[in-house]
Design an enzyme around this catalytic site. Structure first.
Site, PDB file in Angstrom:
ATOM      1  N   SER A  39      -3.695   7.334 -18.800  1.00  0.00           N
ATOM      2  CA  SER A  39      -2.687   6.302 -18.576  1.00  0.00           C
ATOM      3  C   SER A  39      -3.182   5.323 -17.516  1.00  0.00           C
ATOM      4  O   SER A  39      -4.093   5.642 -16.744  1.00  0.00           O
ATOM      5  CB  SER A  39      -1.370   6.953 -18.142  1.00  0.00           C
ATOM      6  N   GLN A  64      -1.697  12.028  -6.324  1.00  0.00           N
ATOM      7  CA  GLN A  64      -2.156  10.998  -5.387  1.00  0.00           C
ATOM      8  C   GLN A  64      -3.673  10.867  -5.552  1.00  0.00           C
ATOM      9  O   GLN A  64      -4.329  11.800  -6.038  1.00  0.00           O
ATOM     10  CB  GLN A  64      -1.800  11.449  -3.962  1.00  0.00           C
ATOM     11  N   HIS A  69       1.026  15.967   0.969  1.00  0.00           N
ATOM     12  CA  HIS A  69       1.705  14.721   1.331  1.00  0.00           C
ATOM     13  C   HIS A  69       1.609  14.551   2.861  1.00  0.00           C
ATOM     14  O   HIS A  69       1.798  15.514   3.596  1.00  0.00           O
ATOM     15  CB  HIS A  69       3.173  14.788   0.875  1.00  0.00           C
ATOM     16  N   TYR A 119       0.405  16.204  -4.745  1.00  0.00           N
ATOM     17  CA  TYR A 119      -0.497  15.878  -3.626  1.00  0.00           C
ATOM     18  C   TYR A 119      -1.502  17.006  -3.406  1.00  0.00           C
ATOM     19  O   TYR A 119      -1.240  17.921  -2.613  1.00  0.00           O
ATOM     20  CB  TYR A 119       0.334  15.628  -2.351  1.00  0.00           C
ATOM     21  N   HIS A 148      -5.124   9.409 -14.796  1.00  0.00           N
ATOM     22  CA  HIS A 148      -4.215   8.268 -14.604  1.00  0.00           C
ATOM     23  C   HIS A 148      -4.956   7.284 -13.698  1.00  0.00           C
ATOM     24  O   HIS A 148      -5.245   7.605 -12.543  1.00  0.00           O
ATOM     25  CB  HIS A 148      -2.923   8.762 -13.942  1.00  0.00           C
ATOM     26  N   GLU A 175      -1.999   2.498 -14.491  1.00  0.00           N
ATOM     27  CA  GLU A 175      -0.915   2.024 -13.628  1.00  0.00           C
ATOM     28  C   GLU A 175      -1.066   0.545 -13.306  1.00  0.00           C
ATOM     29  O   GLU A 175      -2.152   0.080 -12.964  1.00  0.00           O
ATOM     30  CB  GLU A 175      -0.923   2.852 -12.332  1.00  0.00           C
ATOM     31  N   PHE A 220      -6.374   2.177   1.391  1.00  0.00           N
ATOM     32  CA  PHE A 220      -5.653   3.071   0.465  1.00  0.00           C
ATOM     33  C   PHE A 220      -5.670   4.512   0.991  1.00  0.00           C
ATOM     34  O   PHE A 220      -4.657   5.201   0.982  1.00  0.00           O
ATOM     35  CB  PHE A 220      -6.294   3.059  -0.928  1.00  0.00           C
ATOM     36  N   ALA A 258       9.565   0.578  -2.539  1.00  0.00           N
ATOM     37  CA  ALA A 258      10.515   1.527  -1.974  1.00  0.00           C
ATOM     38  C   ALA A 258      11.342   0.860  -0.890  1.00  0.00           C
ATOM     39  O   ALA A 258      10.889  -0.053  -0.212  1.00  0.00           O
ATOM     40  CB  ALA A 258       9.759   2.717  -1.381  1.00  0.00           C
ATOM     41  N   ASP A 268       8.102   5.742  -0.091  1.00  0.00           N
ATOM     42  CA  ASP A 268       7.771   5.896   1.328  1.00  0.00           C
ATOM     43  C   ASP A 268       8.971   5.552   2.196  1.00  0.00           C
ATOM     44  O   ASP A 268       9.729   4.633   1.875  1.00  0.00           O
ATOM     45  CB  ASP A 268       6.577   4.989   1.694  1.00  0.00           C
TER      46      ASP A 268
HETATM   47  C1  FAD Z   1       1.492   8.901  -8.963  1.00  0.00           C
HETATM   48  C2  FAD Z   1       2.165   8.238  -7.783  1.00  0.00           C
HETATM   49  C3  FAD Z   1       2.869   7.059  -7.984  1.00  0.00           C
HETATM   50  C4  FAD Z   1       3.522   6.428  -6.905  1.00  0.00           C
HETATM   51  N1  FAD Z   1       4.206   5.263  -7.141  1.00  0.00           N
HETATM   52  C5  FAD Z   1       4.897   4.675  -6.141  1.00  0.00           C
HETATM   53  C6  FAD Z   1       5.688   3.503  -6.370  1.00  0.00           C
HETATM   54  O1  FAD Z   1       5.761   2.987  -7.491  1.00  0.00           O
HETATM   55  N2  FAD Z   1       6.350   2.974  -5.322  1.00  0.00           N
HETATM   56  C7  FAD Z   1       6.314   3.535  -4.072  1.00  0.00           C
HETATM   57  O2  FAD Z   1       6.964   3.006  -3.171  1.00  0.00           O
HETATM   58  N3  FAD Z   1       5.574   4.635  -3.819  1.00  0.00           N
HETATM   59  C8  FAD Z   1       4.866   5.224  -4.823  1.00  0.00           C
HETATM   60  N4  FAD Z   1       4.128   6.359  -4.572  1.00  0.00           N
HETATM   61  C9  FAD Z   1       4.076   6.908  -3.204  1.00  0.00           C
HETATM   62  C10 FAD Z   1       5.261   7.856  -2.928  1.00  0.00           C
HETATM   63  O3  FAD Z   1       6.472   7.157  -3.053  1.00  0.00           O
HETATM   64  C11 FAD Z   1       5.096   8.400  -1.516  1.00  0.00           C
HETATM   65  O4  FAD Z   1       4.008   9.277  -1.443  1.00  0.00           O
HETATM   66  C12 FAD Z   1       6.349   9.020  -0.914  1.00  0.00           C
HETATM   67  O5  FAD Z   1       6.165   9.146   0.506  1.00  0.00           O
HETATM   68  C13 FAD Z   1       6.710  10.388  -1.462  1.00  0.00           C
HETATM   69  O6  FAD Z   1       7.260  10.300  -2.712  1.00  0.00           O
HETATM   70  P1  FAD Z   1       7.484  11.645  -3.569  1.00  0.00           P
HETATM   71  O7  FAD Z   1       8.215  11.296  -4.778  1.00  0.00           O
HETATM   72  O8  FAD Z   1       6.232  12.399  -3.687  1.00  0.00           O
HETATM   73  O9  FAD Z   1       8.471  12.435  -2.547  1.00  0.00           O
HETATM   74  P2  FAD Z   1       8.940  13.926  -2.436  1.00  0.00           P
HETATM   75  O10 FAD Z   1       8.498  14.785  -3.533  1.00  0.00           O
HETATM   76  O11 FAD Z   1      10.417  13.854  -2.160  1.00  0.00           O
HETATM   77  O12 FAD Z   1       8.180  14.421  -1.112  1.00  0.00           O
HETATM   78  C14 FAD Z   1       8.224  13.642   0.070  1.00  0.00           C
HETATM   79  C15 FAD Z   1       8.015  14.537   1.291  1.00  0.00           C
HETATM   80  O13 FAD Z   1       9.178  15.331   1.524  1.00  0.00           O
HETATM   81  C16 FAD Z   1       8.896  16.719   1.421  1.00  0.00           C
HETATM   82  N5  FAD Z   1      10.010  17.294   0.612  1.00  0.00           N
HETATM   83  C17 FAD Z   1      10.193  17.110  -0.720  1.00  0.00           C
HETATM   84  N6  FAD Z   1      11.334  17.729  -1.115  1.00  0.00           N
HETATM   85  C18 FAD Z   1      11.864  18.297  -0.019  1.00  0.00           C
HETATM   86  C19 FAD Z   1      13.041  19.059   0.202  1.00  0.00           C
HETATM   87  N7  FAD Z   1      13.906  19.331  -0.804  1.00  0.00           N
HETATM   88  N8  FAD Z   1      13.284  19.487   1.470  1.00  0.00           N
HETATM   89  C20 FAD Z   1      12.429  19.209   2.491  1.00  0.00           C
HETATM   90  N9  FAD Z   1      11.285  18.475   2.326  1.00  0.00           N
HETATM   91  C21 FAD Z   1      11.022  18.021   1.097  1.00  0.00           C
HETATM   92  C22 FAD Z   1       7.556  16.828   0.707  1.00  0.00           C
HETATM   93  O14 FAD Z   1       6.842  17.991   1.089  1.00  0.00           O
HETATM   94  C23 FAD Z   1       6.870  15.534   1.159  1.00  0.00           C
HETATM   95  O15 FAD Z   1       6.300  15.692   2.429  1.00  0.00           O
HETATM   96  C24 FAD Z   1       3.450   6.997  -5.612  1.00  0.00           C
HETATM   97  C25 FAD Z   1       2.716   8.177  -5.406  1.00  0.00           C
HETATM   98  C26 FAD Z   1       2.066   8.794  -6.474  1.00  0.00           C
HETATM   99  C27 FAD Z   1       1.285  10.051  -6.245  1.00  0.00           C
END
Ligand code: FAD
Length: 285
Positions: free
Chosen positions: A8, A172, A145, A141, A262, A10, A212, A44, A102
């Protein structure tokens, strides 16, 4: 080389009129390679949020390939996320990349502000409101993360997203294949069987790759960093070295069983095309 089929690309919403004018051609050229889907990033926390929907329509208009919008929930409300999902569904979308996004630089806690705190809550919400309509992709990750307490806590949190209903994960960016294999082993031992697709960032410049990697906490191995620094003023040399490094990484990943790749294209055709050719990946007739 592999029977992998999860390839895929992006894209990001263009930020200038020139980039917007170029996008249809970028999409058409990348579509020739026959990816399984294009994904489109989403800003975000209220900043840079525009453009995901419009970029999605550009893909729809320029090729018949599936498109998956990213959806970030940080700082958002259930009503707002529900509206996004309905709009995407009405446009024929069947796949969502579900993310927390983020945290704002001013955040005082690891938990996101708004009605969703973590991506697992967004996945649950998508399943509650749309059942199985969407294929749900989440982030993984292999090198942890950057805000996670430790690798185990991060892995447990990743598993929460899978339990909430994620169908597949995209990682990531990383440049250590062993980090990926170790993460996949951990998934297998924990009974997590969804595909974990490596996220591949082509290397095209020293300053941007440092940005990055620093931005997402990815480790750029010392030998790669030193060589890129040395080649900073020799663009063709740097790009050749970068393509060699990333080609070898992709070969190792596919040989080791990765279910696909990806590519973070950053809306550029040439770097992804070069890797595709280097890897002898098929181009549909
Ligand atoms: C493939 C990919 C695409 C991305 N695309 C974008 C994008 O389009 N726009 C953008 O702004 N960013 C994007 N990002 C970056 C991403 O938004 C950031 O890395 C963000 O900080 C974490 O998002 P996440 O969905 O992984 O969060 P989560 O899975 O919620 O994790 C975030 C943090 O919180 C912790 N955590 C998770 N769940 C819990 C819980 N229930 N209780 C306590 N701690 C918890 C995790 O360990 C981690 O440290 C992308 C990243 C990747 C890998």
């Amino acid at each position: 080389m592999s029977s992998a089929s999860n390839f895929s690309f992006e894209l990001a919403p263009p930020r200038t009129p020139e980039a917007a004018a170029k996008l249809p051609s970028v999409v058409s050229q990348l579509a020739v390679l026959g990816p399984k889907f294009f994904s489109v990033t989403h800003g975000a926390g209220g900043s840079n949020q525009g453009g995901t929907y419009e970029t999605l329509l550009t893909v729809v208009d320029n090729c018949g390939i599936e498109v998956a919008p990213h959806l970030t929930c940080v700082g958002s409300t259930r009503a707002n996320i529900a509206a996004h999902l309905q709009r995407y569904r009405n446009a024929g979308v069947k796949r969502i990349v579900a993310l927390r996004g983020d945290l704002p630089a001013t955040a005082m806690s690891a938990s996101a502000p708004g009605e969703f705190h973590y991506a697992n809550e967004l996945v649950t919400f998508i399943r509650e409101t749309h059942g199985d309509h969407f294929v749900v992709e989440v982030a993984a990750y292999p090198e942890m993360h950057p805000q996670a307490v430790n690798p185990t806590a991060d892995f447990v949190n990743f598993c929460r997203k899978v339990k909430a209903g994620a169908d597949s994960a995209i990682t990531q960016l990383f440049y250590n294949a062993d980090a990926y294999f170790c993460f996949v082993d951990r998934c297998t031992k924990a009974g997590v069987t969804i595909p974990i697709v490596p996220g591949i960032m082509p290397i095209t410049g020293f300053a941007n790759i440092m940005r990055f990697c620093n931005g997402c906490g990815a480790d750029l191995p010392r030998w790669i960093r030193l060589r890129l620094e040395e080649l900073e003023d020799d663009k063709p040399g740097l790009q050749e070295f970068g393509a060699d490094v990333v080609t070898r990484l992709c070969e190792t990943l596919l040989r080791g069983g990765a279910p696909g790749l990806h590519f973070y294209t950053i809306n550029q055709v040439a770097p992804t095309m070069r890797l595709w050719k280097n890897l002898s990946l098929p181009v549909p007739a």
